[in-house]
Motif scaffolding. Structure first.
Motif, PDB file in Angstrom:
ATOM      1  N   THR A 322      49.438  45.462  26.635  1.00  0.00           N
ATOM      2  CA  THR A 322      48.197  44.758  26.140  1.00  0.00           C
ATOM      3  C   THR A 322      47.673  43.632  26.489  1.00  0.00           C
ATOM      4  OG1 THR A 322      48.847  44.171  24.195  1.00  0.00           O
ATOM      5  CG2 THR A 322      48.526  46.555  24.117  1.00  0.00           C
ATOM      6  N   ILE A 323      48.686  42.699  26.858  1.00  0.00           N
ATOM      7  CA  ILE A 323      48.200  41.269  27.456  1.00  0.00           C
ATOM      8  C   ILE A 323      47.399  41.459  28.664  1.00  0.00           C
ATOM      9  CG2 ILE A 323      50.261  41.414  29.282  1.00  0.00           C
ATOM     10  CD1 ILE A 323      48.769  38.536  27.062  1.00  0.00           C
ATOM     11  N   TYR A 324      47.097  42.600  29.410  1.00  0.00           N
ATOM     12  CA  TYR A 324      46.246  42.657  30.403  1.00  0.00           C
ATOM     13  C   TYR A 324      44.918  43.355  29.995  1.00  0.00           C
ATOM     14  CZ  TYR A 324      50.155  41.850  33.488  1.00  0.00           C
ATOM     15  OH  TYR A 324      51.299  41.135  34.080  1.00  0.00           O
ATOM     16  N   GLY A 325      44.766  43.526  28.641  1.00  0.00           N
ATOM     17  CA  GLY A 325      43.443  43.969  28.018  1.00  0.00           C
ATOM     18  C   GLY A 325      43.191  45.495  28.454  1.00  0.00           C
ATOM     19  N   THR A 326      42.003  45.767  28.234  1.00  0.00           N
ATOM     20  CA  THR A 326      41.665  47.062  28.545  1.00  0.00           C
ATOM     21  C   THR A 326      40.568  47.303  29.653  1.00  0.00           C
ATOM     22  OG1 THR A 326      40.006  46.953  26.804  1.00  0.00           O
ATOM     23  CG2 THR A 326      41.887  47.939  26.036  1.00  0.00           C
ATOM     24  N   GLY A 327      40.740  46.576  30.586  1.00  0.00           N
ATOM     25  CA  GLY A 327      39.917  46.675  31.849  1.00  0.00           C
ATOM     26  C   GLY A 327      39.874  45.143  32.264  1.00  0.00           C
ATOM     27  N   GLY A 328      38.643  44.407  32.182  1.00  0.00           N
ATOM     28  CA  GLY A 328      38.641  43.067  32.556  1.00  0.00           C
ATOM     29  C   GLY A 328      38.819  42.806  33.984  1.00  0.00           C
ATOM     30  N   THR A 329      39.216  41.580  34.251  1.00  0.00           N
ATOM     31  CA  THR A 329      39.380  41.165  35.657  1.00  0.00           C
ATOM     32  C   THR A 329      40.636  40.431  35.696  1.00  0.00           C
ATOM     33  OG1 THR A 329      38.287  39.119  35.356  1.00  0.00           O
ATOM     34  CG2 THR A 329      37.129  41.056  36.158  1.00  0.00           C
ATOM     35  N   THR A 330      41.124  40.552  36.964  1.00  0.00           N
ATOM     36  CA  THR A 330      42.585  39.801  37.228  1.00  0.00           C
ATOM     37  C   THR A 330      42.247  39.135  38.691  1.00  0.00           C
ATOM     38  OG1 THR A 330      43.447  41.701  38.431  1.00  0.00           O
ATOM     39  CG2 THR A 330      44.192  41.382  36.064  1.00  0.00           C
ATOM     40  N   SER A 331      42.978  38.325  39.128  1.00  0.00           N
ATOM     41  CA  SER A 331      43.034  37.714  40.558  1.00  0.00           C
ATOM     42  C   SER A 331      43.559  38.451  41.520  1.00  0.00           C
ATOM     43  CB  SER A 331      43.699  36.172  40.521  1.00  0.00           C
ATOM     44  OG  SER A 331      45.010  36.363  40.174  1.00  0.00           O
ATOM     45  N   PRO A 332      43.055  38.427  42.917  1.00  0.00           N
ATOM     46  CA  PRO A 332      43.621  39.480  43.789  1.00  0.00           C
ATOM     47  C   PRO A 332      45.097  38.996  43.974  1.00  0.00           C
ATOM     48  CG  PRO A 332      42.074  37.610  44.776  1.00  0.00           C
ATOM     49  CD  PRO A 332      42.006  37.642  43.130  1.00  0.00           C
ATOM     50  N   SER A 333      45.885  39.831  44.553  1.00  0.00           N
ATOM     51  CA  SER A 333      47.138  39.577  44.991  1.00  0.00           C
ATOM     52  C   SER A 333      47.199  38.192  46.051  1.00  0.00           C
ATOM     53  CB  SER A 333      47.984  40.560  45.701  1.00  0.00           C
ATOM     54  OG  SER A 333      48.112  41.693  45.225  1.00  0.00           O
ATOM     55  N   PRO A 334      48.150  37.280  45.739  1.00  0.00           N
ATOM     56  CA  PRO A 334      48.365  35.877  46.536  1.00  0.00           C
ATOM     57  C   PRO A 334      48.640  36.351  48.019  1.00  0.00           C
ATOM     58  CG  PRO A 334      49.631  35.828  44.386  1.00  0.00           C
ATOM     59  CD  PRO A 334      49.267  37.161  44.537  1.00  0.00           C
ATOM     60  N   SER A 335      49.271  37.708  48.231  1.00  0.00           N
ATOM     61  CA  SER A 335      49.396  37.979  49.676  1.00  0.00           C
ATOM     62  C   SER A 335      48.236  38.569  50.534  1.00  0.00           C
ATOM     63  CB  SER A 335      50.655  39.061  49.807  1.00  0.00           C
ATOM     64  OG  SER A 335      50.046  40.187  48.940  1.00  0.00           O
ATOM     65  N   GLN A 336      47.162  38.540  49.603  1.00  0.00           N
ATOM     66  CA  GLN A 336      45.884  39.150  50.244  1.00  0.00           C
ATOM     67  C   GLN A 336      44.920  37.900  50.254  1.00  0.00           C
ATOM     68  OE1 GLN A 336      45.836  42.062  47.385  1.00  0.00           O
ATOM     69  NE2 GLN A 336      47.059  43.531  48.531  1.00  0.00           N
ATOM     70  N   SER A 337      43.923  37.911  51.325  1.00  0.00           N
ATOM     71  CA  SER A 337      43.099  37.077  51.236  1.00  0.00           C
ATOM     72  C   SER A 337      41.639  37.504  50.512  1.00  0.00           C
ATOM     73  CB  SER A 337      42.498  36.790  52.720  1.00  0.00           C
ATOM     74  OG  SER A 337      42.173  37.823  53.341  1.00  0.00           O
ATOM     75  N   ALA A 338      41.270  37.170  49.539  1.00  0.00           N
ATOM     76  CA  ALA A 338      40.122  37.595  48.544  1.00  0.00           C
ATOM     77  C   ALA A 338      38.908  37.199  49.467  1.00  0.00           C
ATOM     78  CB  ALA A 338      40.167  36.730  47.301  1.00  0.00           C
ATOM     79  N   SER A 339      38.259  38.450  49.409  1.00  0.00           N
ATOM     80  CA  SER A 339      36.794  38.231  50.345  1.00  0.00           C
ATOM     81  C   SER A 339      35.683  38.350  49.286  1.00  0.00           C
ATOM     82  CB  SER A 339      36.790  39.205  51.393  1.00  0.00           C
ATOM     83  OG  SER A 339      36.867  40.555  50.913  1.00  0.00           O
ATOM     84  N   THR A 340      35.583  38.834  47.946  1.00  0.00           N
ATOM     85  CA  THR A 340      34.686  39.026  47.218  1.00  0.00           C
ATOM     86  C   THR A 340      35.217  38.437  45.712  1.00  0.00           C
ATOM     87  OG1 THR A 340      35.104  41.391  46.546  1.00  0.00           O
ATOM     88  CG2 THR A 340      33.765  41.230  48.208  1.00  0.00           C
TER      89      THR A 340
END
Length: 454
Positions: A322-340
């Motif tokens: 439940t610490i991750y909630g019921t949807g919400g947002t998380t940051s992209p994997s550090p091994s990947q370059s976020a583009s949006t």
């Protein structure tokens, strides 16, 4: 389990000992914590581990495994680390592992593999050396107690003088607490983790009592010793009688055609609400215990289907922390370059619909070139519901490749997601969530959702 599996000369378990004192009292822990025989999150939600071991220390480039493990429905990943017996995992690498766990909404058990088979394997480290390794990582571990448990040492004693396990483990637990660690601690058994001489079964109370925070769980590894259902149930019954917290930190399905009774491991763990973590995602020298071959999710093995499918498998019984909630947002994997940037859509209706109805909202919780992670939150209307279906249509060629906590199908650009067995029934106004991995090119806008309920 060591990378190269060893043949273990083992006897069946001795008869269950007499019932001893009750388990530890609850402790107001910072994050994950033990109360009685169970593990809870800081908010009081019970958490039952359902997961997979990942041999990170030997395959540090296989960071996509975290998302692939999440896509199976697992809620936990036990990550192999080394402080120097193999190429050491640095503080920055461990911080990246934790970020990968969090980005993929997995509880992370970090384990030091250096101790494997001490006393029998001359290359093995002591538990004291393992504690020193954790102390060297303290800067990246502190503050992560909601997300991370520390498995002090993997299979810390072999079959030579397993009785040394008790004193060495007590000292390691005290050293961790004396150095300010508040994390949930996980303690492996001797006898290469299998405890066939019952040292942990008979002396576990000393280890639990050594923890001033009463936040330790014991861990059994079930391989060749556990070929018979009676052996499995006898061992688990002993811990239940003593009131001690236990997880099955590793297990496999066979070394040969007579081993292991993995389906009893699954069914008994589910019946007792005991966490279980299968060995391992990929990369074994002998691939009999690979869940996928060569880290390729398109090469699922027999062991994969035995662990994930079925009424007692991970997909059916795992519930996200439940610490991750019921949807919400998380940051992209550090091994990947976020583009949006993460984004979400509003609910289908600004107010709760009447009768058996539901709304759904969509969030892009991580994005990288060609791929993304999505999360959908489903909320019941003014009446309780027993099932739900969410549909949407992609406008720009996006595709769903894997999903968890929902049965997701696609027909052309239209995606349909239906509840699974454990998250269809929602009280009035209650919510649940599911997630998925997808691909995109060009643009990746948030689609409009439709939710129907029964």
């Amino acid at each position: 389990m060591r990378r190269v599996l060893v043949a273990i000369c083992a006897a069946l378990l001795a008869a269950t000992g007499a019932v001893l004192a009750l388990g530890n009292p609850a402790y107001a822990a910072t994050g994950l914590h033990v109360s009685g025989t169970d593990i809870y999150e800081a908010n009081g939600a019970k958490f039952v581990m359902r997961g997979v071991n990942h041999a990170h220390t030997w395959y540090t480039s296989q960071t996509s495994s975290f998302a692939n493990i999440k896509a199976t429905g697992a809620n936990t990943v036990r990550v192999v680390l080394s402080g120097g017996r193999w190429t050491a995992n640095s503080a920055s690498d461990v911080a990246n592992v934790i970020s990968l766990c969090k980005a993929n909404k997995l509880i992370c058990i970090l384990e030091d593999h250096d101790t494997t088979g001490y006393g029998e394997d001359s290359a093995a480290y002591t538990l004291d050396q393992a504690a020193n390794y954790w102390i060297s990582l303290k800067s990246v571990l502190q503050g992560q107690e909601d997300y991370v448990a520390i498995n002090i040492g993997n299979e810390p004693i072999g079959n030579t003088n397993p009785s040394q396990w008790t004193a060495a483990t007590v000292a390691a637990v005290k050293k961790m607490r004396d150095n300010g660690f508040q994390h949930l601690l996980v303690i492996d058994a001797p006898n290469w983790g299998q405890d066939w001489q019952t040292v942990m079964r008979d002396n576990g109370q000393a280890v639990l009592d050594a923890d001033a925070q009463h936040n330790t769980v014991l861990s059994i590894h079930m391989y060749s010793v556990y070929a018979q259902a009676a052996t499995i149930t006898s061992y688990l019954d002993a811990f239940k009688a003593k009131g001690w917290p236990l997880i099955i930190g590793e297990f496999g399905w066979q070394f040969d055609s007579s081993q292991v009774d993995d389906q009893t491991v699954l069914s008994e763990a589910v019946k007792r609400d005991i966490g279980y973590i299968g060995w391992s995602w990929s990369g074994n020298t002998d691939p009999i215990l690979d869940l996928v071959l060569s880290f390729d999710v398109n090469q699922k093995t027999t062991w994969y289907h035995r662990l994930f499918d079925g009424v007692n498998g991970i997909t059916a019984t795992s519930k996200q922390a439940t610490i991750y909630g019921t949807g919400g947002t998380t940051s992209p994997s550090p091994s990947q370059s976020a583009s949006t940037s993460p984004s979400s859509s509003p609910s289908a209706s600004p107010s709760q619909p009447a009768g058996k109805a539901c709304t759904a909202s969509y969030a892009i919780s991580g994005s990288w070139p060609g791929g993304f992670q999505g999360d959908v939150k489903v909320t019941a209307g003014s009446s309780a519901i027993t099932g739900w279906t969410v549909t949407w249509t992609y406008a720009n060629g996006q595709k769903v490749s894997n999903a968890w906590s929902a049965t997701v199908t696609s027909s052309g650009s239209t995606v349909t997601a239906k509840n699974v067995s454990y998250n269809g029934s929602l009280g009035a106004g209650a919510s649940t969530s599911f997630g998925f991995l997808g691909s995109w090119t060009g643009t990746n806008p948030v689609p409009a959702l439709s939710c129907t309920a029964v």
